[in-house]
Design a protein around this motif. Structure first.
Motif, PDB file in Angstrom:
ATOM      1  N   ARG A   9      -3.257   3.100   2.805  1.00 10.81           N
ATOM      2  CA  ARG A   9      -4.712   3.100   2.929  1.00 10.81           C
ATOM      3  C   ARG A   9      -5.377   3.332   1.571  1.00 10.81           C
ATOM      4  O   ARG A   9      -4.993   4.258   0.843  1.00 10.81           O
ATOM      5  N   ARG A  10      -6.331   2.468   1.289  1.00  5.56           N
ATOM      6  CA  ARG A  10      -7.060   2.618   0.038  1.00  5.56           C
ATOM      7  C   ARG A  10      -8.167   3.647   0.222  1.00  5.56           C
ATOM      8  O   ARG A  10      -8.977   3.538   1.145  1.00  5.56           O
ATOM      9  N   ARG A  11      -8.193   4.634  -0.655  1.00 11.39           N
ATOM     10  CA  ARG A  11      -9.138   5.744  -0.529  1.00 11.39           C
ATOM     11  C   ARG A  11     -10.134   5.770  -1.674  1.00 11.39           C
ATOM     12  O   ARG A  11     -10.538   6.814  -2.139  1.00 11.39           O
ATOM     13  N   GLY A  12     -10.513   4.614  -2.151  1.00  8.64           N
ATOM     14  CA  GLY A  12     -11.504   4.586  -3.219  1.00  8.64           C
ATOM     15  C   GLY A  12     -10.869   4.516  -4.591  1.00  8.64           C
ATOM     16  O   GLY A  12      -9.778   4.007  -4.777  1.00  8.64           O
ATOM     17  N   GLY A  13     -11.554   5.040  -5.599  1.00  7.73           N
ATOM     18  CA  GLY A  13     -11.160   4.912  -6.988  1.00  7.73           C
ATOM     19  C   GLY A  13     -12.292   4.262  -7.766  1.00  7.73           C
ATOM     20  O   GLY A  13     -13.304   3.831  -7.207  1.00  7.73           O
ATOM     21  N   ARG A  43      -7.037   4.276  -5.415  1.00  7.58           N
ATOM     22  CA  ARG A  43      -6.157   5.348  -4.931  1.00  7.58           C
ATOM     23  C   ARG A  43      -5.656   4.970  -3.542  1.00  7.58           C
ATOM     24  O   ARG A  43      -6.416   4.566  -2.664  1.00  7.58           O
ATOM     25  N   TRP A  44      -4.334   5.079  -3.362  1.00 11.35           N
ATOM     26  CA  TRP A  44      -3.693   4.698  -2.104  1.00 11.35           C
ATOM     27  C   TRP A  44      -2.943   5.895  -1.529  1.00 11.35           C
ATOM     28  O   TRP A  44      -2.327   6.666  -2.269  1.00 11.35           O
ATOM     29  N   THR A  45      -3.004   6.032  -0.195  1.00 10.68           N
ATOM     30  CA  THR A  45      -2.224   7.084   0.475  1.00 10.68           C
ATOM     31  C   THR A  45      -1.307   6.442   1.504  1.00 10.68           C
ATOM     32  O   THR A  45      -1.627   5.397   2.086  1.00 10.68           O
ATOM     33  N   ALA A  46      -0.184   7.095   1.733  1.00  5.70           N
ATOM     34  CA  ALA A  46       0.840   6.547   2.629  1.00  5.70           C
ATOM     35  C   ALA A  46       0.356   6.558   4.076  1.00  5.70           C
ATOM     36  O   ALA A  46      -0.478   7.378   4.468  1.00  5.70           O
ATOM     37  N   PRO A  47       0.871   5.651   4.906  1.00  4.82           N
ATOM     38  CA  PRO A  47       0.488   5.632   6.324  1.00  4.82           C
ATOM     39  C   PRO A  47       1.098   6.802   7.076  1.00  4.82           C
ATOM     40  O   PRO A  47       2.031   7.447   6.599  1.00  4.82           O
ATOM     41  N   GLY A  48       0.567   7.057   8.250  1.00  7.84           N
ATOM     42  CA  GLY A  48       1.103   8.126   9.088  1.00  7.84           C
ATOM     43  C   GLY A  48       0.323   9.408   8.946  1.00  7.84           C
ATOM     44  O   GLY A  48      -0.485   9.585   8.028  1.00  7.84           O
ATOM     45  N   PRO A  49       0.575  10.352   9.861  1.00 11.85           N
ATOM     46  CA  PRO A  49      -0.163  11.620   9.861  1.00 11.85           C
ATOM     47  C   PRO A  49      -0.033  12.402   8.562  1.00 11.85           C
ATOM     48  O   PRO A  49      -0.944  13.085   8.143  1.00 11.85           O
ATOM     49  N   SER A  50       1.143  12.284   7.921  1.00 11.51           N
ATOM     50  CA  SER A  50       1.361  13.043   6.681  1.00 11.51           C
ATOM     51  C   SER A  50       1.160  12.169   5.450  1.00 11.51           C
ATOM     52  O   SER A  50       1.643  12.486   4.364  1.00 11.51           O
ATOM     53  N   GLY A  51       0.464  11.024   5.617  1.00 10.97           N
ATOM     54  CA  GLY A  51       0.309  10.092   4.513  1.00 10.97           C
ATOM     55  C   GLY A  51      -0.367  10.686   3.302  1.00 10.97           C
ATOM     56  O   GLY A  51      -0.083  10.295   2.172  1.00 10.97           O
TER      57      GLY A  51
END
Length: 414
Positions: A55-59, A66-74
């Motif tokens: 998931r792209r979280r801006g930048g 900025r990217w975060t991994a998929p899933g609850p603990s991403g």
């Protein structure tokens, strides 16, 4: 940040099994070394992250994402990826992002790294099977998925070499060799499987699979709507065959349905004549009767082939000291099969035995029969020894000495 254990095994390259599948081979992808940051295109990395659920979280727009991994603990793993190499710190950021991916426990991180290290087209299979109490598919269901996927890849590789309704043993060795670089990895739960097919060696097979699956789906729909099988005949040109229909049957049987999806390598681009984002092709248990009928039709309709084969005698047998006998050849030229079996009359049988005793192959004319998978030659005639170079003759003589008693018995009584 979660760290991957240092002793976790890397994913193996598959190598051909006798049934046309793949098993762990000697080559492995080096997860520790990973892709070279200097060779990674930031745009390709971004496409792969999005494809695999990150998931792209801006930048900073136009500069970094900025990217975060998929899933609850991403959120435990966060990557800062430059939009291009236009900035001085781009290489450093790419290196840090690749290191974070290598340490990330999410399966998607490993798949992104594989696609970066070996530019590949991705194939995914899903089977809808009942859940066990643990939430994972049974051992049998997982093996069925893997076997069906192997058979489907092999069918696609066969079709890439030429169109036929039924291949049998033809082209099998070459097709298997073209798939040696395929990387495979299961999706947690055992209901899905992913294959990464290197573009350089395997794109032709993936393109053929893309066309063949859609043609098979259309042919099944036509048969279910009209009862006619004509669409399966024209689907051969798209790559549909007995081998492909058998693979789809194996994938669907015992499930509530299955689907196959493709994604092209973002670095290599979309092949000509293919959809940019191919839709997954779905099959259900209701499609099985049409697929089984097509498989039988392909086997019956594939004609025999007139051939002139050169081969080394590897086995001889007859019921008595005289008369006709059965000979098995290792094919050296003339047919895309590894071995053929034939019945020779007494004189031809004697010629074959004597040729082998002096380390020579034979040449024979006949019809390569589709029944039995193109492994039998009928109407064998004009059997003559063939001269070969010294290296091949030495190898044949070595084979003879290892089986001397057998051949003395098989050729005796003349």
């Amino acid at each position: 940040m979660q760290h991957r254990p240092n002793d976790e095994p890397v994913r193996p390259h598959p190598s051909p099994e006798p049934d046309g599948g793949f098993a762990a081979g000697p080559g492995v992808w080096d997860a520790c070394a990973g892709p070279d940051p200097a060779q990674v295109d930031p745009a390709v990395l971004g496409v792969l992250l999005a494809r695999h659920g990150w998931r792209r979280r801006g930048g900073a727009a136009g500069r970094y994402a900025r990217w975060t991994a998929p899933g609850p603990s991403g959120g435990a793993t966060s990557l800062l990826v430059p939009e291009s190499r236009a900035f001085p710190d781009s290489d450093d950021l790419l290196g840090e992002a690749l290191t974070a991916l290598a340490r990330c426990a999410a399966p998607s991180a490993r798949e992104v790294l594989v696609s970066l290290a070996v530019p590949s087209d991705e194939i995914r299979w899903w089977r809808d099977v009942p859940e066990s109490p643990s939430g994972a598919a049974s051992w049998t269901a997982q093996e069925q998925l893997r076997s069906a996927a192997r058979r489907m890849l092999l069918a696609a590789a066969l079709a890439a070499r030429g169109r036929a309704g039924y291949y049998g043993a033809r082209h099998r060795r070459q097709a298997q060799a073209s798939l040696e670089g395929v990387l495979v990895g299961p999706v947690p739960g055992g209901r899905a499987l992913a294959a990464f097919v290197p573009v350089e060696a395997g794109r032709a097979a993936v393109v053929r699979l893309h066309h063949a699956l859609h043609a098979a789906r259309e042919a099944v729909d036509y048969q279910r709507a009209t009862g006619g099988m004509d669409a399966f005949d024209s689907a051969v040109e798209a790559g549909v065959s007995r081998e492909l229909t058998d693979a789809v049957i194996a994938l669907v049987h015992g499930s509530e349905g299955a689907r196959i999806g493709l994604e092209w390598s973002p670095g290599a681009g979309v092949p000509e004549g293919c959809a940019v984002r191919p839709e997954a092709v779905e099959f259900s248990p209701g499609d099985l009767p049409a697929l089984r009928a097509a498989a039988a039709r392909y086997t019956l309709d594939e004609p025999s082939v007139a051939v002139r084969i050169t081969g080394a005698v590897v086995r001889m047998r007859r019921s008595g000291p005289r008369g006709a006998g059965t000979v098995r050849l290792r094919v050296l030229a003339g047919a895309e099969v590894p071995h053929v079996r034939m019945v020779l009359d007494e004189e031809a049988y004697r010629t074959a035995g004597h040729a082998h005793l002096v380390g020579l192959p034979i040449r024979v004319h006949g019809q390569l029969e589709s029944r039995g998978g193109f492994r039998r030659l009928t109407g064998a005639r004009s059997v003559v020894p063939v001269q070969v170079d010294d290296a091949e003759r030495d190898r044949l003589m070595k084979s003879l000495h290892e089986n001397l008693d057998f051949f003395e018995e098989a050729c005796g009584g003349d």
